[in-house]
Design a protein around this motif. Sequence first.
Motif, PDB file in Angstrom:
ATOM      1  N   THR A   1     -47.066 -17.323  18.928  1.00 44.84           N
ATOM      2  CA  THR A   1     -47.486 -18.450  19.623  1.00 44.84           C
ATOM      3  C   THR A   1     -46.306 -19.233  20.188  1.00 44.84           C
ATOM      4  OG1 THR A   1     -47.610 -19.771  17.385  1.00 44.84           O
ATOM      5  CG2 THR A   1     -49.546 -19.087  18.166  1.00 44.84           C
ATOM      6  N   ASN A   2     -45.127 -19.125  19.624  1.00 44.47           N
ATOM      7  CA  ASN A   2     -44.079 -20.018  20.065  1.00 44.47           C
ATOM      8  C   ASN A   2     -42.775 -19.297  19.221  1.00 44.47           C
ATOM      9  OD1 ASN A   2     -45.482 -22.042  17.880  1.00 44.47           O
ATOM     10  ND2 ASN A   2     -43.371 -22.392  17.956  1.00 44.47           N
ATOM     11  N   PRO A   3     -41.604 -19.456  19.700  1.00 47.08           N
ATOM     12  CA  PRO A   3     -40.484 -18.669  18.953  1.00 47.08           C
ATOM     13  C   PRO A   3     -40.084 -19.780  17.820  1.00 47.08           C
ATOM     14  CG  PRO A   3     -39.577 -19.522  21.093  1.00 47.08           C
ATOM     15  CD  PRO A   3     -41.039 -19.906  21.133  1.00 47.08           C
TER      16      PRO A   3
ATOM     17  N   SER B   1     -37.218 -21.973  15.812  1.00 39.41           N
ATOM     18  CA  SER B   1     -36.076 -22.567  16.555  1.00 39.41           C
ATOM     19  C   SER B   1     -34.916 -21.922  15.936  1.00 39.41           C
ATOM     20  CB  SER B   1     -36.128 -24.174  16.199  1.00 39.41           C
ATOM     21  OG  SER B   1     -35.772 -23.935  14.770  1.00 39.41           O
ATOM     22  N   ASP B   2     -33.877 -22.020  16.978  1.00 38.53           N
ATOM     23  CA  ASP B   2     -32.385 -21.504  16.455  1.00 38.53           C
ATOM     24  C   ASP B   2     -32.196 -21.572  15.086  1.00 38.53           C
ATOM     25  OD1 ASP B   2     -32.652 -20.518  18.883  1.00 38.53           O
ATOM     26  OD2 ASP B   2     -30.985 -21.731  19.732  1.00 38.53           O
ATOM     27  N   ALA B   3     -32.271 -23.034  14.614  1.00 35.83           N
ATOM     28  CA  ALA B   3     -31.853 -23.336  13.290  1.00 35.83           C
ATOM     29  C   ALA B   3     -32.790 -22.732  12.142  1.00 35.83           C
ATOM     30  CB  ALA B   3     -31.969 -24.926  13.215  1.00 35.83           C
ATOM     31  N   CYS B   4     -33.825 -22.743  12.562  1.00 34.20           N
ATOM     32  CA  CYS B   4     -35.056 -21.992  11.755  1.00 34.20           C
ATOM     33  C   CYS B   4     -34.384 -20.596  11.426  1.00 34.20           C
ATOM     34  CB  CYS B   4     -36.330 -22.187  12.226  1.00 34.20           C
ATOM     35  SG  CYS B   4     -37.541 -21.534  11.067  1.00 34.20           S
ATOM     36  N   MET B   5     -34.062 -19.544  12.537  1.00 25.99           N
ATOM     37  CA  MET B   5     -33.606 -18.582  12.381  1.00 25.99           C
ATOM     38  C   MET B   5     -32.556 -18.264  11.290  1.00 25.99           C
ATOM     39  SD  MET B   5     -35.789 -16.537  14.293  1.00 25.99           S
ATOM     40  CE  MET B   5     -35.015 -15.027  14.089  1.00 25.99           C
ATOM     41  N   VAL B   6     -31.519 -19.256  11.274  1.00 21.93           N
ATOM     42  CA  VAL B   6     -30.573 -19.450  10.365  1.00 21.93           C
ATOM     43  C   VAL B   6     -31.016 -19.323   9.115  1.00 21.93           C
ATOM     44  CG1 VAL B   6     -28.334 -20.624   9.689  1.00 21.93           C
ATOM     45  CG2 VAL B   6     -29.086 -20.313  12.228  1.00 21.93           C
TER      46      VAL B   6
ATOM     47  N   HIS C   1     -46.788 -25.698   7.150  1.00 20.40           N
ATOM     48  CA  HIS C   1     -45.704 -24.305   7.481  1.00 20.40           C
ATOM     49  C   HIS C   1     -46.018 -23.259   7.508  1.00 20.40           C
ATOM     50  CE1 HIS C   1     -43.104 -27.842   8.672  1.00 20.40           C
ATOM     51  NE2 HIS C   1     -42.390 -26.961   9.003  1.00 20.40           N
ATOM     52  N   ILE C   2     -47.234 -22.927   6.626  1.00 24.32           N
ATOM     53  CA  ILE C   2     -47.839 -21.544   6.053  1.00 24.32           C
ATOM     54  C   ILE C   2     -48.412 -21.153   7.609  1.00 24.32           C
ATOM     55  CG2 ILE C   2     -49.498 -20.043   5.115  1.00 24.32           C
ATOM     56  CD1 ILE C   2     -48.891 -21.698   2.445  1.00 24.32           C
ATOM     57  N   GLN C   3     -49.227 -22.273   8.091  1.00 25.36           N
ATOM     58  CA  GLN C   3     -49.930 -22.037   9.268  1.00 25.36           C
ATOM     59  C   GLN C   3     -49.080 -21.631  10.496  1.00 25.36           C
ATOM     60  OE1 GLN C   3     -53.978 -22.853  10.659  1.00 25.36           O
ATOM     61  NE2 GLN C   3     -53.065 -24.706  11.759  1.00 25.36           N
ATOM     62  N   ILE C   4     -48.076 -22.443  10.506  1.00 23.30           N
ATOM     63  CA  ILE C   4     -47.072 -22.310  11.936  1.00 23.30           C
ATOM     64  C   ILE C   4     -46.319 -21.169  11.542  1.00 23.30           C
ATOM     65  CG2 ILE C   4     -45.342 -23.866  11.002  1.00 23.30           C
ATOM     66  CD1 ILE C   4     -46.789 -23.321  14.758  1.00 23.30           C
ATOM     67  N   ALA C   5     -45.963 -20.794  10.414  1.00 21.08           N
ATOM     68  CA  ALA C   5     -45.100 -19.635  10.046  1.00 21.08           C
ATOM     69  C   ALA C   5     -45.689 -18.393  10.614  1.00 21.08           C
ATOM     70  CB  ALA C   5     -44.493 -19.583   8.623  1.00 21.08           C
ATOM     71  N   LEU C   6     -47.230 -18.349  10.095  1.00 26.98           N
ATOM     72  CA  LEU C   6     -48.089 -17.048  10.209  1.00 26.98           C
ATOM     73  C   LEU C   6     -48.299 -17.057  12.145  1.00 26.98           C
ATOM     74  CD1 LEU C   6     -50.624 -17.188   7.357  1.00 26.98           C
ATOM     75  CD2 LEU C   6     -48.377 -15.787   7.597  1.00 26.98           C
TER      76      LEU C   6
END
Length: 286
Positions: A238-240, A242-247, A226-231
């Motif tokens: 690279t991609n947005p 998710s809506d739940a992740c934004m919450v 998740h460090i890699q995908i968050a960065l």
Amino acid sequence: MSKERLTVAVIGAGGKMGARITDNLIKVEDYELRLVENSPQKKKDIEAKGLELSDMSITVEVSDVIILAVPDTVIGKVSEQVVPQMKSGAVLLTLDPAAAYAGLLYDREDITSVVAHPCHPSVFGKYLTEEEHADFFGGVAAEQDVVIAKYSGAEDKFNAGQEVVRNMYAPVGAIHRITVKQMAILEPTLAEVITCMIGTVFKESLDETVKKGVPEEAAKAMLYGHIQIALSVALKGTNPFSDACMVAIDHGKEAIIKPDWKRVFDDEVLDKVIGDMLHLKEPINH
Ligand SMILES: NC(=O)c1ccc[n+]([C@@H]2O[C@H](COP(=O)([O-])OP(=O)(O)OC[C@H]3O[C@@H](n4cnc5c(N)ncnc54)[C@H](O)[C@@H]3O)[C@@H](O)[C@H]2O)c1
């Protein structure tokens, strides 16, 4: 016709940076390298590598480029000792902007003073070999960029100093020319106050997760991925998220981040941080 050899000195050659840059500079045939160190243990370490130590005063008088790889807390004092003895036209190189920013670097009209900091290999870099993958710090196998600033002096001498920087932090990609003030905003503010601090929050978060009973290997796998995908989402788009992740992100910001945290970019906070790092008794006053 052979090129004239440049005399390059590393003062503090047994320290963390001194040892690293020495390992690179000894490979450059055009350099007459002189190593100076004052700790008895570090002197032994240098000699154990089969390298010779030089006397400080003679070294300072004969060198074309002098690298101060000493702790930032003593750079002011060491520069007071070194700079008056340097030959006219020589280059003084420091590895961090703190002392220059605080106005502690001793200066002279006929020398050139340069500050250069390694960026370290990028998290988005392309690393093809095992050696490149293992070189997190840089200066061994993985390419890194460098930031460089002229504190004072002549442009042609700055260029000579920059060439030494390219060799001592090798392999180097881009060299970004900026000002000393801009370098101080990068280091400590961006790199240490924020990025290194968040790195330590990751480690504490991992420890808390394991304390909650989650198996350590599972926690590490989720954290590192998740460090890699968050960065890559936040910095590269690279991609947005998710809506739940934004919450969830909003909850995290509210719980962890102070509303006025961007004050760390204010000049007075920068002055305070650098003053504390250098253990200054008087505040820096720009
Ligand atoms: N360590 C890092 O990760 C890092 C990264 C980038 C830049 N820097 C910069 O590199 C510089 C050196 O930092 P470091 O972490 O390598 O420090 P360090 O404490 O590891 O090493 C400093 C060395 O200087 C020697 N020394 C001190 N005073 C001396 C003197 N008067 N004469 C000769 N030798 C002397 C010490 O014995 C020691 O071996 C600092 O400006 C620092 O900000 C460090």
